[in-house]
Design an enzyme around this catalytic site. Structure first.
Site, PDB file in Angstrom:
ATOM      1  CG  LEU A  61      -3.440  58.547  70.212  1.00  0.00           C
ATOM      2  CD1 LEU A  61      -2.710  58.686  71.533  1.00  0.00           C
ATOM      3  CD2 LEU A  61      -4.856  59.117  70.332  1.00  0.00           C
ATOM      4  CG  HIS A  79      -4.354  50.883  67.372  1.00  0.00           C
ATOM      5  ND1 HIS A  79      -3.259  51.544  67.866  1.00  0.00           N
ATOM      6  CD2 HIS A  79      -3.859  49.893  66.593  1.00  0.00           C
ATOM      7  CE1 HIS A  79      -2.156  50.972  67.405  1.00  0.00           C
ATOM      8  NE2 HIS A  79      -2.490  49.964  66.633  1.00  0.00           N
ATOM      9  NE  ARG A 109     -14.101  56.195  53.972  1.00  0.00           N
ATOM     10  CZ  ARG A 109     -15.064  56.598  53.134  1.00  0.00           C
ATOM     11  NH1 ARG A 109     -16.305  56.174  53.277  1.00  0.00           N
ATOM     12  NH2 ARG A 109     -14.799  57.422  52.154  1.00  0.00           N
ATOM     13  CB  ALA A 162      18.547  49.875  62.738  1.00  0.00           C
ATOM     14  CB  ALA A 201      13.464  49.933  61.889  1.00  0.00           C
ATOM     15  CE  LYS A 227      -4.352  54.804  61.614  1.00  0.00           C
ATOM     16  NZ  LYS A 227      -3.715  54.497  60.331  1.00  0.00           N
ATOM     17  NE  ARG A 245      -5.818  48.976  55.481  1.00  0.00           N
ATOM     18  CZ  ARG A 245      -5.559  50.244  55.180  1.00  0.00           C
ATOM     19  NH1 ARG A 245      -5.978  50.780  54.049  1.00  0.00           N
ATOM     20  NH2 ARG A 245      -4.854  50.995  56.021  1.00  0.00           N
TER      21      ARG A 245
HETATM   22  C1  BG6 Z   1      -0.755  47.607  64.383  1.00  0.00           C
HETATM   23  C2  BG6 Z   1      -1.213  46.211  64.630  1.00  0.00           C
HETATM   24  O1  BG6 Z   1      -0.559  48.281  65.599  1.00  0.00           O
HETATM   25  O2  BG6 Z   1      -1.734  48.307  63.622  1.00  0.00           O
HETATM   26  C3  BG6 Z   1      -1.494  45.495  63.322  1.00  0.00           C
HETATM   27  O3  BG6 Z   1      -0.213  45.500  65.351  1.00  0.00           O
HETATM   28  C4  BG6 Z   1      -2.411  46.312  62.439  1.00  0.00           C
HETATM   29  O4  BG6 Z   1      -2.048  44.217  63.544  1.00  0.00           O
HETATM   30  C5  BG6 Z   1      -1.955  47.754  62.337  1.00  0.00           C
HETATM   31  O5  BG6 Z   1      -2.427  45.711  61.149  1.00  0.00           O
HETATM   32  C6  BG6 Z   1      -2.980  48.609  61.654  1.00  0.00           C
HETATM   33  O6  BG6 Z   1      -2.480  49.890  61.428  1.00  0.00           O
HETATM   34  P1  BG6 Z   1      -3.101  50.790  60.256  1.00  0.00           P
HETATM   35  O7  BG6 Z   1      -2.435  52.107  60.426  1.00  0.00           O
HETATM   36  O8  BG6 Z   1      -2.779  50.091  58.974  1.00  0.00           O
HETATM   37  O9  BG6 Z   1      -4.576  50.828  60.500  1.00  0.00           O
END
Ligand code: BG6
Length: 460
Positions: free
Chosen positions: A183, A243, A346, A13, A18, A185, A317
């Site tokens: 999963l 991911h 996207r 926590a 967390a 998103k 990004r």
């Molecule tokens: C995490 C990774 O699982 O996902 C990180 O450990 C990464 O390195 C992050 O920055 C990205 O998540 P998002 O939701 O910001 O794309």
């Protein structure tokens, strides 16, 4: 729906996950009425010896601006401190949970206990043993005990299987929720709808029409602040094996048809300056960038490269899925050079879907131009909030819906794909190419894309 007492126990926590993800997600669920304060109590558990109020103060700033609701929510949280491998702490935790259940339960209510492990995987086995021993819901009135865990689930096939076996001895698969937040998103959840509810895509979704598929993750910052963790895992374990692969195949059958990665079908990179981080070893070979081509050996996808690409410290990004279609046979307008049809989803930032297509250039001349059919969520769904991935997934765990979680056999198949390559990287056989922070990554990655048939469109 189920009623009765719900205890949500956040282990770890006082940690980063967390604070930044789990508690804010719980708060948002609370604000939207999914957590009823007559039923719910939240427990924080960690080693640090702090008070309830100390914990509340630590997380307050991450929850939101509405001070009144934030305070009410924080009152639902109690803190218990204890170690992750001794019975004393977990017995105390069980006592607190039971007290709460006794005070809340009506005669017909059942007790639900949700354990969220916001912890490093090394402590999953002892923590799971302690939960099993001390903290299970044993109420005669029914209910359940569920465990939520986060990646990394192991470091390679063997360690992952080992972890699965240890946890599998304690809990049924139906009690285990392995989170991969991609999963959760919005646009990932939309994929199945897109694919199966639209006549547009049904006939096109195969090797006859699709030239290649890219699943791309870029971050425009490095591993600042978590170099130590990252260096142990690297970009393939951090992003690609979980991911991006989860996005690729929402079905385990596809995973099992992935062929071994070919020697000339991946590129590894490391950004210049990565090793300056004092928590990263000077000689580290850990990739912060990777492009890997996967080949799926089945009737639908044979011959179509699936390109998974992820990198830290790049020029932007963004996370997207880019489906590139084959050339139009004949090309009577001689416009092929302007670019191919593409369908882009996207995922973030600014959720959108768009199709790149060729149209007549408006005007008197008969010439063509590449244009876009654009569905931007910000414009189309103005004012409709898009839920955070964690919010949705935690709600699923409470509702008992496992469809957006990683199954044990899926996890195994995912590790099978990447373990041989990961072992070669770990053995030092593979040196990542250096790239400039803020760039597109190593040029070799773009060369690989061209080699497997990706045709870059103008302006992209
Ligand atoms: C995490 C990774 O699982 O996902 C990180 O450990 C990464 O390195 C992050 O920055 C990205 O998540 P998002 O939701 O910001 O794309």
């Amino acid at each position: 729906s189920e009623s009765g007492c719900l205890s949500i126990i956040v282990l770890g926590a006082s940690g980063d996950l967390a604070k930044k993800k789990t508690f804010p997600a719980l708060y948002h669920l609370y604000r939207q009425g999914f957590l009823d304060s007559n039923e719910v109590h939240i427990f924080g558990y960690a080693r640090t010896k702090i008070s309830d109020d100390d914990l509340r103060d630590r997380i307050r700033g991450y929850l939101g601006k509405d001070a009144e609701h934030v305070s009410k929510f924080l009152q639902l949280i109690k803190y218990v401190s204890g170690s992750y491998d001794s019975e004393d702490g977990f017995q105390l935790l069980d006592k607190e949970i039971s007290q709460h259940e006794e005070s809340k339960n009506s005669a017909e209510g059942s007790s639900r206990r949700l354990f969220y492990l916001a912890l490093p995987p090394s402590v999953y086995p002892p923590v799971c043993r302690m939960i099993k021993k001390c903290c299970m819901n044993n109420s005669d009135l029914g209910g359940w005990t569920r465990i939520v865990i986060e990646k990394p689930f192991g470091k390679d096939l063997e360690s992952a299987e080992n972890l699965s076996a240890q946890i599998g001895e304690l809990f049924e698969e139906a009690q285990l929720y392995r989170i991969d937040h991609y999963l959760g998103k919005e646009l990932v959840q939309n994929l199945l709808v897109l694919r199966f509810a639209n006549r547009f895509f049904l006939p096109l979704w195969n090797r006859d029409n699709i030239a290649n598929v890219q699943i791309v993750f870029r971050e425009d910052f490095g591993t600042e602040g978590r170099g130590g963790y990252f260096d142990e895992y690297g970009i393939i374990r951090d992003i690609i094996q979980n991911h991006l692969l989860q996005v690729l195949c929402l079905k385990v059958k596809v995973l099992q048809s992935v062929l071994p990665i070919q020697d000339n079908e991946f590129v590894l990179g490391q950004y210049e300056g990565y090793r300056d981080d004092p928590t990263v070893p000077d000689q580290s070979n850990t990739p912060t960038f990777a492009t890997v081509v996967l080949r799926i050996h089945n009737e639908r996808w044979e011959g179509v490269p699936f390109i998974l690409k992820a990198g830290k410290a790049l020029n932007s990004r963004k996370a997207e899925i880019r489906v590139q279609f084959k050339d139009v046979p004949g090309d009577i307008f001689k416009c092929q050079k302007q670019g191919r049809n593409e369908f882009v989803i996207r995922l973030q930032p600014l959720e959108a879907m768009y199709m790149k297509l060729t149209v007549k250039q408006p005007g008197l001349e008969m010439s063509t131009v590449q244009s876009e059919l654009d569905l931007s969520y910000m414009q189309r769904y103005q004012g409709v909030p898009i839920p955070e991935a964690y919010e949705r997934l935690i709600l699923d765990t409470i509702r008992g819906d496992q469809q957006h979680f990683v199954r044990r056999d899926e996890l195994k198949a995912a590790w099978e794909i990447f373990t041989p390559l990961l072992h070669r990287i770990d053995n030092g056989e593979m040196k990542p190419k250096e790239y400039q922070p803020g760039s597109r990554g190593p040029v070799e990655a773009d060369e690989l894309l061209a080699k497997v048939g990706y045709v870059q469109t103008h302006g992209y």
